[in-house]
Design a protein around this motif. Structure first.
Motif, short mmCIF file in Angstrom:
data_model
loop_
_atom_site.label_atom_id
_atom_site.label_comp_id
_atom_site.label_asym_id
_atom_site.label_seq_id
_atom_site.Cartn_x
_atom_site.Cartn_y
_atom_site.Cartn_z
N PHE A 156 47.75 34.44 43.49
CA PHE A 156 47.95 33.17 44.18
C PHE A 156 46.92 32.16 43.69
CE2 PHE A 156 50.28 35.91 46.93
CZ PHE A 156 51.12 35.12 47.69
N GLN A 157 47.29 30.90 43.70
CA GLN A 157 46.34 29.86 43.36
C GLN A 157 45.26 29.82 44.44
OE1 GLN A 157 48.07 26.00 42.41
NE2 GLN A 157 49.99 26.96 41.82
N ARG A 158 44.00 29.76 44.00
CA ARG A 158 42.90 29.80 44.96
C ARG A 158 42.98 28.67 45.99
NH1 ARG A 158 36.57 31.29 43.88
NH2 ARG A 158 35.74 30.49 45.83
N PRO A 159 43.32 27.42 45.61
CA PRO A 159 43.44 26.36 46.63
C PRO A 159 44.49 26.67 47.69
CG PRO A 159 43.29 25.40 44.44
CD PRO A 159 43.48 26.88 44.24
N VAL A 160 45.55 27.39 47.30
CA VAL A 160 46.59 27.76 48.27
C VAL A 160 46.03 28.75 49.28
CG1 VAL A 160 48.83 28.90 48.54
CG2 VAL A 160 48.47 27.28 46.67
N LEU A 161 45.31 29.76 48.80
CA LEU A 161 44.71 30.74 49.71
C LEU A 161 43.68 30.09 50.62
CD1 LEU A 161 44.17 33.92 47.48
CD2 LEU A 161 45.99 33.47 49.14
N GLY A 213 33.60 40.63 32.45
CA GLY A 213 34.06 39.25 32.59
C GLY A 213 35.46 39.17 33.15
N GLU A 214 36.34 40.07 32.68
CA GLU A 214 37.72 40.08 33.19
C GLU A 214 37.76 40.46 34.66
OE1 GLU A 214 40.25 41.33 29.17
OE2 GLU A 214 39.32 42.89 30.43
N ILE A 215 36.94 41.43 35.04
CA ILE A 215 36.89 41.85 36.44
C ILE A 215 36.37 40.71 37.31
CG2 ILE A 215 35.81 43.45 38.08
CD1 ILE A 215 35.74 45.51 35.79
N HIS A 216 35.31 40.05 36.83
CA HIS A 216 34.72 38.94 37.59
C HIS A 216 35.73 37.81 37.79
CE1 HIS A 216 32.00 35.78 38.86
NE2 HIS A 216 32.43 35.05 37.85
N ARG A 217 36.43 37.43 36.74
CA ARG A 217 37.40 36.34 36.85
C ARG A 217 38.55 36.73 37.79
NH1 ARG A 217 36.05 35.82 31.37
NH2 ARG A 217 37.79 37.20 30.75
N SER A 220 37.21 36.86 41.48
CA SER A 220 36.76 35.55 41.97
C SER A 220 37.91 34.64 42.36
CB SER A 220 35.90 34.85 40.90
OG SER A 220 36.65 34.58 39.74
N LYS A 221 39.14 35.05 42.07
CA LYS A 221 40.29 34.27 42.50
C LYS A 221 40.45 34.30 44.02
CE LYS A 221 42.94 34.96 38.23
NZ LYS A 221 44.20 35.52 37.64
N VAL A 222 39.84 35.32 44.65
CA VAL A 222 39.86 35.42 46.11
C VAL A 222 38.47 35.09 46.62
CG1 VAL A 222 40.36 36.91 48.08
CG2 VAL A 222 41.59 37.25 45.93
N SER A 223 38.33 34.01 47.36
CA SER A 223 37.01 33.53 47.79
C SER A 223 36.46 34.38 48.93
CB SER A 223 37.10 32.07 48.23
OG SER A 223 37.85 31.96 49.44
N GLN A 224 35.14 34.36 49.05
CA GLN A 224 34.49 35.08 50.14
C GLN A 224 34.92 34.57 51.51
OE1 GLN A 224 32.33 37.86 50.00
NE2 GLN A 224 32.81 37.79 52.19
N PRO A 225 35.02 33.25 51.74
CA PRO A 225 35.50 32.78 53.04
C PRO A 225 36.88 33.31 53.40
CG PRO A 225 34.45 30.98 51.87
CD PRO A 225 34.54 32.13 50.90
N PHE A 226 37.76 33.45 52.40
CA PHE A 226 39.08 34.02 52.70
C PHE A 226 38.95 35.50 53.05
CE2 PHE A 226 43.01 36.19 51.64
CZ PHE A 226 43.96 35.40 52.26
#
Length: 358
Positions: A156-161, A213-217, A220-226
């Motif tokens: 999902f797009q991060r802004p949508v989440l 790097g791949e794992i991090h990216r 990171s698509k899912v933010s901590q606040p979510f």
């Protein structure tokens, strides 16, 4: 309940007291195992089913995380089979939403079963939350009283989440337009599923072929606040061949539902007269009142708060989950074992994301 066929009849009834023509309103109660969905279909996964039971009993958001084929999607799609029928207020509220969206079934317009909505990761904010010049309800409100399933969460797009964060706290969607502000109910149980990395094998470094790097990216698509708004994070490991071929009787949706209904009844009596009827809706004052911990449990919570680097939000959500686990065992007091189980549902977040920079 009085059914009417047109708005004119409503106006005549309100203004002139003229009784409308009676309209027969049938109620179709769908089978809980619609399409033969049942938790008995899921082999192994001894943690997944109890976690799903807790989520359904307390209305808690849940995140399933594990490799492909481990049963994440199956578990989320079966949550609707272990939810009780909607109460009268929620049924009317959800029916109103479906009426506004033009989605009512003419043959059985009253919504009595919790709706289960699954959205694709390409969904837009407007489709998810609602929108338009004259806003109509989105998928979040269409799932009111039921389940909103987000599969492949990291796609999902991060802004949508992140747009879900406020509605998940307030239980409503607020949309402001020039002509006014629109409020849509959004009291939903959010179920999400995702792989822990692009290949799906992290944190098993022997099988994972992804670079750091791949794992991090990916994560990171899912933010901590979510993540903080997910009450339970459940790891679903790969199912072994022996478990897959086992003839052992699995836990069924029917047996889970009985326990969920029993726990929901305890909560209904506890929160009588309030706008919500599950532990997930408790405010801070009610958490202090209904989630008192014995001294041993308080020390356990203090250690977990420091070791897992919990936020204030995750701390209170953990207490709500512990309250639900105690209700499932018909225990008035939250004991150490209840709190320990609730804490374990936060450890997966720490294990998978660890020190990943959000």
């Amino acid at each position: 309940m009085i059914g009417v066929s047109t708005l004119s009849e409503v106006w005549e009834f309100l203004e002139e007291g003229k009784k409308p023509h009676w309209v027969s309103v049938s109620v179709r109660k769908e089978k809980r195992t619609a399409g033969r969905l049942n938790y008995a279909d899921i082999k192994g996964q001894s943690v997944l089913k109890p976690a799903s039971e807790v989520a359904a009993a307390g209305g808690h958001n849940i995140l399933y995380i594990g490799p492909p084929g481990s049963g994440k999607t199956m578990a989320a799609q079966r949550l609707g089979t272990i939810l009780p029928d909607l109460d009268e207020r929620t049924s009317m509220e959800t029916t109103t939403i479906y009426s506004a969206a033009g989605l009512l079934d003419e043959t059985s317009p009253l919504v009595v079963r919790p709706p289960c909505r699954e959205v694709h990761h390409t969904v837009t904010k407007a489709a998810l939350l609602g929108g338009g010049r004259y806003p109509s309800p989105g998928e979040l409100s269409l799932a009111n009283g039921g389940v909103l399933f987000l599969d492949e969460l990291s796609e999902f797009q991060r802004p949508v989440l992140d747009a879900l964060r406020e509605p998940l706290e307030t239980k409503q969607v607020r949309i402001t337009r020039k002509q006014g502000t629109y409020l849509f109910p959004a009291n939903v149980l959010v179920a999400a599923a995702m792989n822990p990395c692009p290949c799906g094998n992290y944190p098993n470094l022997e099988q994972c072929r992804c670079t750091p790097g791949e794992i991090h990216r990916y994560l990171s698509k899912v933010s901590q606040p979510f993540l903080d708004r997910m009450d339970l994070c459940v790891e679903t490991p790969k199912v072994s061949y022996r478990e897959l071929m086992s003839d052992n009787q699995n836990v069924t949706s029917e047996s889970i539902l009985k326990k969920v209904i029993q726990a929901r009844e305890i909560q209904r009596e506890r929160y009588q007269g309030r706008m919500y009827a599950t532990n997930s809706g408790m405010n801070l004052d009610e958490i202090r009142r209904f989630c008192c911990l014995e001294e041993k449990a308080q020390r356990m919570m203090e250690r977990a708060f420091e070791m897992l680097v919990l936020t204030a939000r995750t701390y209170f959500r953990t207490l709500r989950v512990a309250r639900t686990i105690a209700d499932l065992e018909e225990s008035e007091q939250i004991r150490g074992c209840h709190l320990a189980e609730a804490i374990s549902y936060r450890m997966v977040d720490q294990k998978i994301w660890g020190n990943q920079k959000r």
